[in-house]
Design a protein around this motif. Structure first.
Motif, PDB file in Angstrom:
ATOM      1  N   UNK A 297       2.105  -2.898  -4.846  1.00  0.00           N
ATOM      2  CA  UNK A 297       2.929  -3.276  -3.689  1.00  0.00           C
ATOM      3  C   UNK A 297       4.401  -3.084  -3.999  1.00  0.00           C
ATOM      4  N   UNK A 298       5.112  -2.452  -3.043  1.00  0.00           N
ATOM      5  CA  UNK A 298       6.558  -2.266  -3.188  1.00  0.00           C
ATOM      6  C   UNK A 298       7.256  -3.162  -2.180  1.00  0.00           C
ATOM      7  N   UNK A 299       8.105  -4.057  -2.666  1.00  0.00           N
ATOM      8  CA  UNK A 299       8.864  -4.944  -1.765  1.00  0.00           C
ATOM      9  C   UNK A 299      10.139  -4.223  -1.350  1.00  0.00           C
ATOM     10  N   UNK A 300      10.152  -3.759  -0.120  1.00  0.00           N
ATOM     11  CA  UNK A 300      11.291  -2.944   0.339  1.00  0.00           C
ATOM     12  C   UNK A 300      12.422  -3.797   0.894  1.00  0.00           C
ATOM     13  N   UNK A 301      12.055  -4.925   1.518  1.00  0.00           N
ATOM     14  CA  UNK A 301      13.054  -5.833   2.100  1.00  0.00           C
ATOM     15  C   UNK A 301      12.719  -7.242   1.629  1.00  0.00           C
ATOM     16  N   UNK A 302      13.736  -7.936   1.067  1.00  0.00           N
ATOM     17  CA  UNK A 302      13.450  -9.243   0.479  1.00  0.00           C
ATOM     18  C   UNK A 302      14.392 -10.313   1.002  1.00  0.00           C
ATOM     19  N   UNK A 303      13.822 -11.254   1.732  1.00  0.00           N
ATOM     20  CA  UNK A 303      14.564 -12.445   2.206  1.00  0.00           C
ATOM     21  C   UNK A 303      15.871 -12.096   2.914  1.00  0.00           C
ATOM     22  N   UNK A 304      15.783 -11.197   3.884  1.00  0.00           N
ATOM     23  CA  UNK A 304      16.993 -10.782   4.599  1.00  0.00           C
ATOM     24  C   UNK A 304      17.275 -11.716   5.779  1.00  0.00           C
TER      25      UNK A 304
END
Length: 576
Positions: free
Chosen positions: A38-45
């Motif tokens: 899994x690639x986390x592209x957007x984190x807690x925006x």
């Protein structure tokens, strides 16, 4: 410093638009599933857009800015999905709406102007038909009224003779016209929010300015909020009231645009502001007006007493247009152009698309024969050389093309890409060539292990370094750089420009820089030649040309550079 520094509550620009947000992202997370996990592209925006407000998300490729925008409109590509947080539109949670419900928001409440106008318009449908589809999809008008509405939307998007234009196909439109058609489509259903994803990145500065001015006017008139996605900090500063800086999927800074640009807090934002060509140009201009020493920002070589390595005299190129008759059968692409490139200096050839600058470069490189005029290399007329002598001459003149993705053979290893010119010119034996490839990789600051890799394993900036290494393989004296940094992100662009400047200093190279980006030219060129419609309209040193342009056309080009008019000081507080 904490990884996320967001402004508490609305800033000045937000308060002006009322207190209820139109769009709110709360701790948004987006992930993609790949073969490696899994690639986390957007984190807690976290992000807020108020009605009628303009907000820009800036960051490099891979920062997560486009993914954030696509999550809002429910168009995440491939395996992308929202894995955490909320997307609130007018207070309603739209995070996990079913496709059918999301369609109700798309177009009518949230519009989109996508990045690449050529791949986002269907090449076999007329422009009018494609706009009609978007009207139909949003139940706006039916039947005979649709054609009239299409013409109105195209006129509104700034296209003259809209009824005739509606009957044309995308390939009959220029890049700027296609982008206007997409803006017409994006605003067709009068959405409350328009997402503009790199809306002008492929366009000339003058066309870019017209389109952005037009978009500003339209959205102001309609009260539409705009979410810009861009890697151009100058553009963001000029066009958006509120700025959100993203890096590796996170928001690292958020606040009033000019406040952030004048006093960036996060080290990444400081690097972006320092590297942006238009903002660096603004600092040079500002420093010169105040009489501040600009050697920190820019070093121009003295042109006195240097020999000319390239001289073009009355260069003319005429093309025949198929199917045209009479006077229209001939297109004068280059019209009696003369200039010289001095040894060890950079001469920039600037102008919009169609100005003839690349045609001039192709004639200098002997890839096109002039219709009239001469190209001289160190006093030798290239047209007098036979094939063998021309082959030898090619060692002295090399080129780096615009697109790092298209200029390297995907089937060749990096070693073979760089070694090829050495092999073609029978330089050294296999062992010596291998050693030379290693030296060239050192020169462009790439690890020697890269030679075993393939172009598709490298980023755009790394590929452009390989293209520079290949151009240096035969120890040339002149390198033609054809839009060599225009496809790159601002930080990578800055690294490549720095690399080119270091190599020039070390190897006494002469550069002919072909570009439409005057901001880049401001930092790199010693002399500038401005072309318009095939003619040379102005030629001067960079400092004189920017300080006192003689032609209205040159003035328009300079004034169109986004962010050039922003007062930034001379770069204090940008270390980091």
């Amino acid at each position: 410093m904490s990884e996320q520094t967001t402004t508490p509550g609305p800033d000045r620009s937000q308060r002006k638009h009322g207190t209820d947000p139109l769009l709110e992202l709360k701790n948004l997370c987006v992930s993609f599933t790949s073969t490696t996990g899994t690639v986390e592209a957007v984190r807690d925006v976290n992000l807020t857009v108020y009605p009628g407000q303009s907000v820009a998300i800036v960051g490099e490729s891979g920062s997560g800015k486009s993914t954030t925008a696509m999550a809002v409109i429910g168009l995440l590509p491939g395996t992308g999905k929202v894995t955490g947080g909320q997307i609130l539109f007018e207070g309603q949670d739209i995070t996990n709406l079913k496709e059918k419900e999301m369609v109700g928001y798309r177009g009518s409440k949230i519009g989109l102007v996508p990045q690449d106008p050529m791949s986002n318009l269907n090449p076999v449908w007329r422009i009018g038909t494609q706009i009609k589809e978007s009207l139909k999809a949003n139940n706006i008008v039916k039947g005979s009224e649709a054609d009239q509405r299409v013409a109105e939307l195209l006129s509104e998007a700034g296209l003259p003779d809209a009824e005739r234009r509606a009957k044309q196909y995308p390939h009959e439109f220029s890049g700027g016209m296609r982008q206007r058609a997409l803006i017409g489509m994006g605003l067709a259903a009068r959405p409350q929010l328009l997402i503009a994803d790199e809306p002008t990145s492929a366009l000339d500065v003058t066309v870019q300015k017209q389109i952005l001015d037009h978009l500003d006017g339209l959205t102001e008139e309609l009260g539409t909020a705009v979410l810009f996605i861009t890697h151009d900090l100058g553009l963001a500063a000029e066009r958006a009231e509120h700025l959100v800086v993203m890096h590796r999927g996170r928001v690292v800074e958020s606040g009033n645009s000019l406040d952030i640009l004048r006093a960036p807090q996060h080290p990444y934002t400081k690097r972006l502001v320092k590297a942006a060509p238009s903002l660096a140009s603004a600092r040079i201009q500002s420093a010169q007006q105040k009489g501040v020493e600009t050697s920190e920002l820019l070093t121009h070589r003295s042109l006195e007493g240097r020999e000319e390595v390239i001289r073009v005299e009355d260069l003319t190129r005429v093309f025949d247009i198929r199917g045209a008759k009479g006077d229209k059968k001939k297109l004068v692409a280059v019209d009696h152009v003369s200039f010289g490139l001095k040894k060890g200096t950079t001469l920039a050839l600037v102008g919009e698309s169609g100005s003839g600058k690349s045609t001039v470069a192709n004639m200098i490189l002997n890839l096109l024969d002039p219709t009239e005029g001469k190209v001289y290399y160190k006093g030798t007329d290239l047209s007098t050389l036979g094939n063998k002598e021309l082959f030898e001459m090619r060692r002295k003149l090399q080129v780096v093309f615009q697109n790092p993705y298209g200029s390297l053979d995907p089937m060749y290893s990096i070693f073979r890409c760089i070694e090829e010119p050495l092999r073609v010119h029978k330089v050294g034996n296999k062992k010596q060539r291998e050693q030379r490839v290693g030296e060239l990789l050192d020169m462009v600051a790439m690890p020697r292990s890269t030679m075993r890799r393939f172009p598709n394993e490298l980023s755009g900036g790394q590929r452009q370094r390989i293209a520079v290494a290949r151009a240096l393989a035969l120890n040339p004296e002149v390198i033609v750089l054809d839009e060599a940094v225009s496809a790159l992100d601002v930080l990578v662009q800055n690294q490549i420009l720095q690399l080119l400047a270091d190599l020039q200093e070390r190897l006494d190279l002469s550069y002919l820089f072909i570009t439409h980006d005057l901001a880049v030219v401001r930092q790199t060129a010693d002399e500038i030649v401005v072309m318009q419609n095939g003619k040379l309209v102005e030629h001067n040193t960079a400092d004189k040309l920017f300080a006192n342009p003689q032609q209205d056309y040159t003035r328009t080009l300079i004034e169109s550079v986004p962010g050039l008019g922003i007062e930034l000081g001379t770069g204090e507080g940008l270390d980091g």
